[in-house]
Design a protein around this motif. Structure first.
Motif, PDB file in Angstrom:
ATOM      1  N   VAL A  92       0.829  -1.204   0.000  1.00  0.00           N
ATOM      2  CA  VAL A  92       0.000   0.000   0.000  1.00  0.00           C
ATOM      3  C   VAL A  92       0.861   1.250   0.000  1.00  0.00           C
ATOM      4  CG1 VAL A  92      -1.891   1.212   1.160  1.00  0.00           C
ATOM      5  CG2 VAL A  92      -1.717  -1.286   1.349  1.00  0.00           C
ATOM      6  N   PHE A  93       0.520   2.195  -0.889  1.00  0.00           N
ATOM      7  CA  PHE A  93       1.136   3.517  -0.884  1.00  0.00           C
ATOM      8  C   PHE A  93       0.037   4.558  -1.035  1.00  0.00           C
ATOM      9  CE2 PHE A  93       0.769   2.553  -5.366  1.00  0.00           C
ATOM     10  CZ  PHE A  93       0.527   3.780  -5.988  1.00  0.00           C
ATOM     11  N   SER A  94       0.379   5.810  -0.780  1.00  0.00           N
ATOM     12  CA  SER A  94      -0.572   6.901  -0.963  1.00  0.00           C
ATOM     13  C   SER A  94      -0.260   7.623  -2.268  1.00  0.00           C
ATOM     14  CB  SER A  94      -0.480   7.890   0.200  1.00  0.00           C
ATOM     15  OG  SER A  94      -1.198   9.080  -0.099  1.00  0.00           O
ATOM     16  N   ILE A  95      -1.288   7.885  -3.065  1.00  0.00           N
ATOM     17  CA  ILE A  95      -1.063   8.578  -4.335  1.00  0.00           C
ATOM     18  C   ILE A  95      -0.641  10.025  -4.111  1.00  0.00           C
ATOM     19  CG2 ILE A  95      -2.733   7.090  -5.490  1.00  0.00           C
ATOM     20  CD1 ILE A  95      -4.597   9.589  -5.640  1.00  0.00           C
ATOM     21  N   THR A  96      -0.754  10.517  -2.867  1.00  0.00           N
ATOM     22  CA  THR A  96      -0.353  11.887  -2.546  1.00  0.00           C
ATOM     23  C   THR A  96       1.053  11.962  -1.963  1.00  0.00           C
ATOM     24  OG1 THR A  96      -1.233  11.832  -0.285  1.00  0.00           O
ATOM     25  CG2 THR A  96      -2.765  12.443  -2.038  1.00  0.00           C
ATOM     26  N   ASP A  97       1.726  10.829  -1.864  1.00  0.00           N
ATOM     27  CA  ASP A  97       3.038  10.774  -1.214  1.00  0.00           C
ATOM     28  C   ASP A  97       4.004   9.998  -2.103  1.00  0.00           C
ATOM     29  OD1 ASP A  97       5.253  10.371   0.363  1.00  0.00           O
ATOM     30  OD2 ASP A  97       4.165   9.667   2.118  1.00  0.00           O
ATOM     31  N   GLY A  98       4.845  10.719  -2.848  1.00  0.00           N
ATOM     32  CA  GLY A  98       5.788  10.083  -3.759  1.00  0.00           C
ATOM     33  C   GLY A  98       6.751   9.152  -3.065  1.00  0.00           C
ATOM     34  N   ASP A  99       7.178   9.513  -1.851  1.00  0.00           N
ATOM     35  CA  ASP A  99       8.119   8.658  -1.128  1.00  0.00           C
ATOM     36  C   ASP A  99       7.507   7.298  -0.815  1.00  0.00           C
ATOM     37  OD1 ASP A  99      10.204  10.452  -1.157  1.00  0.00           O
ATOM     38  OD2 ASP A  99       9.751  11.290   0.821  1.00  0.00           O
ATOM     39  N   LYS A 129      -5.982   6.523  -1.130  1.00  0.00           N
ATOM     40  CA  LYS A 129      -6.338   7.943  -1.018  1.00  0.00           C
ATOM     41  C   LYS A 129      -6.710   8.562  -2.374  1.00  0.00           C
ATOM     42  CE  LYS A 129      -3.574   8.503   3.148  1.00  0.00           C
ATOM     43  NZ  LYS A 129      -2.767   9.384   3.987  1.00  0.00           N
ATOM     44  N   SER A 130      -7.423   7.801  -3.184  1.00  0.00           N
ATOM     45  CA  SER A 130      -7.864   8.335  -4.472  1.00  0.00           C
ATOM     46  C   SER A 130      -8.871   9.465  -4.305  1.00  0.00           C
ATOM     47  CB  SER A 130      -8.473   7.221  -5.330  1.00  0.00           C
ATOM     48  OG  SER A 130      -9.618   6.664  -4.704  1.00  0.00           O
ATOM     49  N   ASP A 131      -9.417   9.619  -3.078  1.00  0.00           N
ATOM     50  CA  ASP A 131     -10.324  10.741  -2.816  1.00  0.00           C
ATOM     51  C   ASP A 131      -9.572  12.075  -2.805  1.00  0.00           C
ATOM     52  OD1 ASP A 131      -9.302   9.371  -0.350  1.00  0.00           O
ATOM     53  OD2 ASP A 131     -10.057  11.201   0.600  1.00  0.00           O
ATOM     54  N   LEU A 132      -8.241  12.010  -2.710  1.00  0.00           N
ATOM     55  CA  LEU A 132      -7.406  13.221  -2.714  1.00  0.00           C
ATOM     56  C   LEU A 132      -6.742  13.419  -4.074  1.00  0.00           C
ATOM     57  CD1 LEU A 132      -5.704  12.859   0.799  1.00  0.00           C
ATOM     58  CD2 LEU A 132      -7.778  14.137   0.195  1.00  0.00           C
ATOM     59  N   GLU A 156      -6.397   1.409  -7.650  1.00  0.00           N
ATOM     60  CA  GLU A 156      -6.439   2.632  -6.857  1.00  0.00           C
ATOM     61  C   GLU A 156      -7.774   2.643  -6.143  1.00  0.00           C
ATOM     62  OE1 GLU A 156      -5.738   6.342  -8.752  1.00  0.00           O
ATOM     63  OE2 GLU A 156      -3.571   6.027  -8.891  1.00  0.00           O
ATOM     64  N   MET A 157      -7.763   3.150  -4.905  1.00  0.00           N
ATOM     65  CA  MET A 157      -8.990   3.146  -4.110  1.00  0.00           C
ATOM     66  C   MET A 157      -8.888   4.205  -3.026  1.00  0.00           C
ATOM     67  SD  MET A 157      -8.521  -0.080  -1.496  1.00  0.00           S
ATOM     68  CE  MET A 157      -9.866   0.549  -0.482  1.00  0.00           C
ATOM     69  N   SER A 158      -9.981   4.384  -2.341  1.00  0.00           N
ATOM     70  CA  SER A 158     -10.004   5.223  -1.154  1.00  0.00           C
ATOM     71  C   SER A 158     -10.618   4.429  -0.017  1.00  0.00           C
ATOM     72  CB  SER A 158     -10.826   6.495  -1.384  1.00  0.00           C
ATOM     73  OG  SER A 158     -11.042   7.160  -0.149  1.00  0.00           O
ATOM     74  N   ASP A 164     -15.567   1.351  -2.537  1.00  0.00           N
ATOM     75  CA  ASP A 164     -14.290   0.849  -3.041  1.00  0.00           C
ATOM     76  C   ASP A 164     -13.922  -0.503  -2.436  1.00  0.00           C
ATOM     77  OD1 ASP A 164     -13.990   2.916  -4.738  1.00  0.00           O
ATOM     78  OD2 ASP A 164     -12.238   3.813  -3.783  1.00  0.00           O
ATOM     79  N   PHE A 165     -14.664  -0.932  -1.432  1.00  0.00           N
ATOM     80  CA  PHE A 165     -14.387  -2.263  -0.883  1.00  0.00           C
ATOM     81  C   PHE A 165     -14.554  -3.332  -1.952  1.00  0.00           C
ATOM     82  CE2 PHE A 165     -15.853  -6.254   0.976  1.00  0.00           C
ATOM     83  CZ  PHE A 165     -14.762  -6.561   1.774  1.00  0.00           C
TER      84      PHE A 165
END
Length: 214
Positions: A92-99, A129-132, A156-158, A164-165
């Motif tokens: 899992v990663f966040s689409i808002t966090d490149g690191d 975090k596709s909601d962001l 991708e999901m939120s 999204d479940f």
């Protein structure tokens, strides 16, 4: 805990791994009770739930042991024990966090390769975090390309969207079916994981700061 004996193969162990604050626990809570869980919590001890999933035809029930492991670096030694018997890993990663995206390859895939059974584990990449979407720093095309390189399923999901479940459930069902078929064939699921270093990095924003909502 998961059984890998020939003819058994009806119990699988699943782990959530990735950086802290990417929303692993929130996704895990969707599995636990199908409820949105928005309070940010640092996971120190692994949490476990058991769920049954029906695959087929021919229809058969598989018991899943699902673990939410700690993502922070200081807890990594603790979580390695869960890699050894894992059959499926959600990365899992966040689409808002490149690191957090870069760390999938730089840290977490290496951890799997070093600590699982000869890299014999089914991996699913989740961009959370596709909601962001307005704060996205990781392009969808980059994530898809990366998943293809490692032969991973990708969504991708939120975790704050109950709808999204179904995405999560569907991709897990596909992975469980694949693993069970391979076990019945008596062979390993995948070749040993190779670390690929020539993929294009996701764009970084050094000024970006965490606005974790889940």
């Amino acid at each position: 805990m998961a059984s890998n004996a020939a003819g058994a193969g009806k119990q699988l162990q699943i782990i959530f791994i990735g950086d802290s604050d990417v929303g692993k626990t929130s996704i895990f809570k969707l599995f636990e009770n199908h409820e949105v869980f928005q309070s940010p919590v640092v996971t120190i001890d692994a949490q476990t739930i058991e769920r049954n999933i029906v695959i087929g035809p021919p229809y058969e029930t598989v018991k899943l042991y699902i673990y939410d492991t700690a993502g922070q670096e200081r807890f990594r030694t603790f979580t390695r024990q869960y890699f050894r018997n894992a059959d499926i890993a959600f990365l899992v990663f966040s689409i808002t966090d490149g690191d957090s995206f870069h760390h999938i390859r730089e840290i977490w895939i290496k951890e799997i390769a070093d600590n699982s059974r000869e890299g014999d584990i089914e991996m699913i990449l989740i961009g959370n975090k596709s909601d962001l979407a307005d704060e996205r720093v990781n392009p969808l095309s980059t994530s898809k390309q990366f998943a293809d390189q490692y032969e991973m399923r990708f969504i991708e999901m939120s975790a704050i969207k109950n709808d999204d479940f179904q995405k999560l459930y569907d991709v897990l069902k596909e992975a469980v079916t694949h693993v069970i078929i391979k076990k019945k064939e008596g062979g390993g699921m995948k070749k040993k994981i190779k670390i690929i270093n020539n993929d294009e990095p996701a764009p970084r924003d050094d000024k970006w700061y965490s606005k974790c909502r889940i």
